[in-house]
Structure formats: structure tokens, C-alpha cells
Design an enzyme around this catalytic site. Structure first.
Site: not given
Length: 269
Positions: A97, A221, A249
Site C-alpha cells: 500500500s 480492492d 486490499h
């Protein structure tokens, strides 16, 4: 766990598992979490004989919480200080991320010092937020709402975030675990890093990646769209994109067994 002092005096918590193992795998977590999210990768990697270096980014986990210094430039400098002081060479850099965006900034600012392979997991790159010339990512008003919630009701932010991580069903205990990791962050780190997510752009960093690169992304996601993974793939020469059809995610846990298999194959390839 021990501390390494960064360029501005901030003490960064570093975790070095199996320091005699080779090669080293350097894991960078995302917002608003800590190194603890990699628990089920650390166990696997060390059992396979790898050295694993992880970090709590400034403002998160056990690291110091300065009032400033949450730009990607500074956080990539934190990573460089760890690499330099541990004398890491020919290591695999893994970013999840926001950690993926920081890894990309490291590749540009520090010329990928020591990195022999890059693995991007649900990476928030090139831009987490939409711009007038970039129609992908989260709308600015949604990111601003995250910042506002962090400023007024951070426990609710952490609970909301943990429930948006996954596409597959998981126990309440697992969801609460990720919420608790998010709650362990500082308020300042959560807010200032979200501002960085909103304002930073790593588009220019892509051209500085000259090592084998794997991009692993969840098709479902809801936090970092799959369009961003496609842009990463198109922008990084020779990169390989692997999509997990039923993951969100939180790709490191959503389809844990499948992810770990793909992850280990990416490391060994």
C-alpha cells in the site's frame, strides 16, 4: 527490536529476524498499520531461511512520532538509513500500500541502493488520490473525509478501515486484529501520512526502477483500485502483474495460502 536514528533524529523501530539468513527481505507496511501485518509472511520466510527486516514507519507502531517528516522523501530516507546501517546488499524490497509508494520513492532518491528485486503489494501508486490530469484513485473529498475522521474519531476510522480490507469472509477476531494494529498508530502519524497519501505522486519514480519487479494486487480492492496496478505494470519496464481474483486490499491475508504461494514464487524467481 531496536532503534535506528534517521536523518532528522527520529528513532525508527527496526525488527531483524534471522540476521544470518540470505537473502534479506525488507518489508514496508502501509497506512495506518505497522510491521505486525506481515506476521504470516515473517514466519514463512524465516522458516525458509531468509533474513527478514521489517520496520514501523515514523508515527506507527513502536517508532517515534515527530510532529513532521511524513513526506515520501523523508520516509524513504528513513528506509535508506536502515539499509545503510544494517549494510544490506542484494536484498528484496517489498512495499504494501503506502509502503509500495515509499519503496518506489526509495528507488528514485537513493538509486535503489542494495535492491535486487522489488515487490509491490496493493501499492498506492502512482497517486492514491485523483487529480485533474489523473482520473484514477480515490476522489479528493473522500481522502479529506478520512483525514477529518482521523482528527475527530480515529477509533471509528480504524474500525471502518479494517472492514474495508477484505473481499473474502474472515472472523471478527481477524478484523479486530487489523483494527487494533491501526489503533496502535499515533494520531499525528495517521493524519500526516494520510495527507501525504493525498498529496504525493510517484509517477516520475517508475522510470528509476531497473530491477525485476512483481506487482501483486487484489481484483476486488476497494482502497487502491486495480487500475493503479495496471498503470504500475505499464510504467515499470519488464514488470510482472499478478492479480488475485477474490482478494481485496488486505492482500497479505485475504487469500492467505494462495498469496503466500505467489509471494514465495516471486521471491524465488
Amino acid at each position: 527490536m531496536y532503534y535506528i536514528t534517521s536523518t532528522d533524529g527520529t528513532k525508527i523501530a527496526v525488527y531483524d529476524y534471522n540476521p544470518q539468513g540470505k537473502p534479506a527481505i525488507f518489508l514496508i507496511h502501509g497506512w495506518p498499520l505497522s510491521h505486525k501485518i506481515f506476521e504470516y509472511q515473517i514466519n514463512l520466510l524465516t522458516d525458509c531461511g531468509y533474513r527478514v527486516v521489517t520496520v514501523d514507519l515514523r508515527g506507527f507502531g513502536m517508532s517515534d512520532t515527530p510532529a513532521c517528516g511524513y513526506s515520501y522523501n523523508q520516509m524513504s530516507a528513513d528506509i535508506f538509513q536502515i539499509v545503510r546501517q544494517l549494510r544490506l546488499q542484494k536484498f528484496i524490497l517489498v512495499g504494501f500500500s503506502m509502503g509500495g509508494a515509499i519503496a518506489l520513492r526509495y528507488m528514485r532518491r537513493f538509486k535503489g541502493t542494495g535492491v535486487c528485486k522489488l515487490i509491490l503489494l496493493s501499492a498506492a501508486a502512482p497517486s492514491f488520490a485523483r487529480r485533474f490530469d489523473f482520473p484514477y484513485g480515490k476522489p479528493i473529498h473522500e481522502v479529506n473525509a478520512l483525514i477529518s475522521l482521523a482528527e475527530t474519531d480515529r477509533p471509528q476510522l480504524c474500525q471502518n478501515f479494517s472492514r474495508q480490507l477484505f473481499a473474502c469472509p474472515h472472523s471478527e477476531a481477524v478484523i479486530d486484529w487489523f483494527r487494533d494494529i491501526a489503533l496502535s498508530a499515533s494520531g499525528i502519524g495517521t493524519i500526516k501520512s494520510c495527507i501525504a497519501l493525498r498529496d504525493e505522486d510517484v509517477q516520475k519514480d517508475f522510470s528509476h526502477v531497473h530491477v525485476p519487479t512483481y506487482i501483486i494486487h487484489g481484483d476486488k480492492d476497494l482502497i487502491v483500485s486495480k487500475e493503479l496496478a495496471e498503470i504500475q505494470h505499464q510504467s515499470i519496464c519488464g514488470s510482472k502483474l499478478i492479480t488475485l481474483a477474490d482478494s481485496g486490499h488486505g492482500i497479505i491475508y485475504d487469500q492467505l495460502e494462495k498469496f503466500n504461494s505467489i509471494f514465495m514464487n516471486s521471491i524465488r524467481d
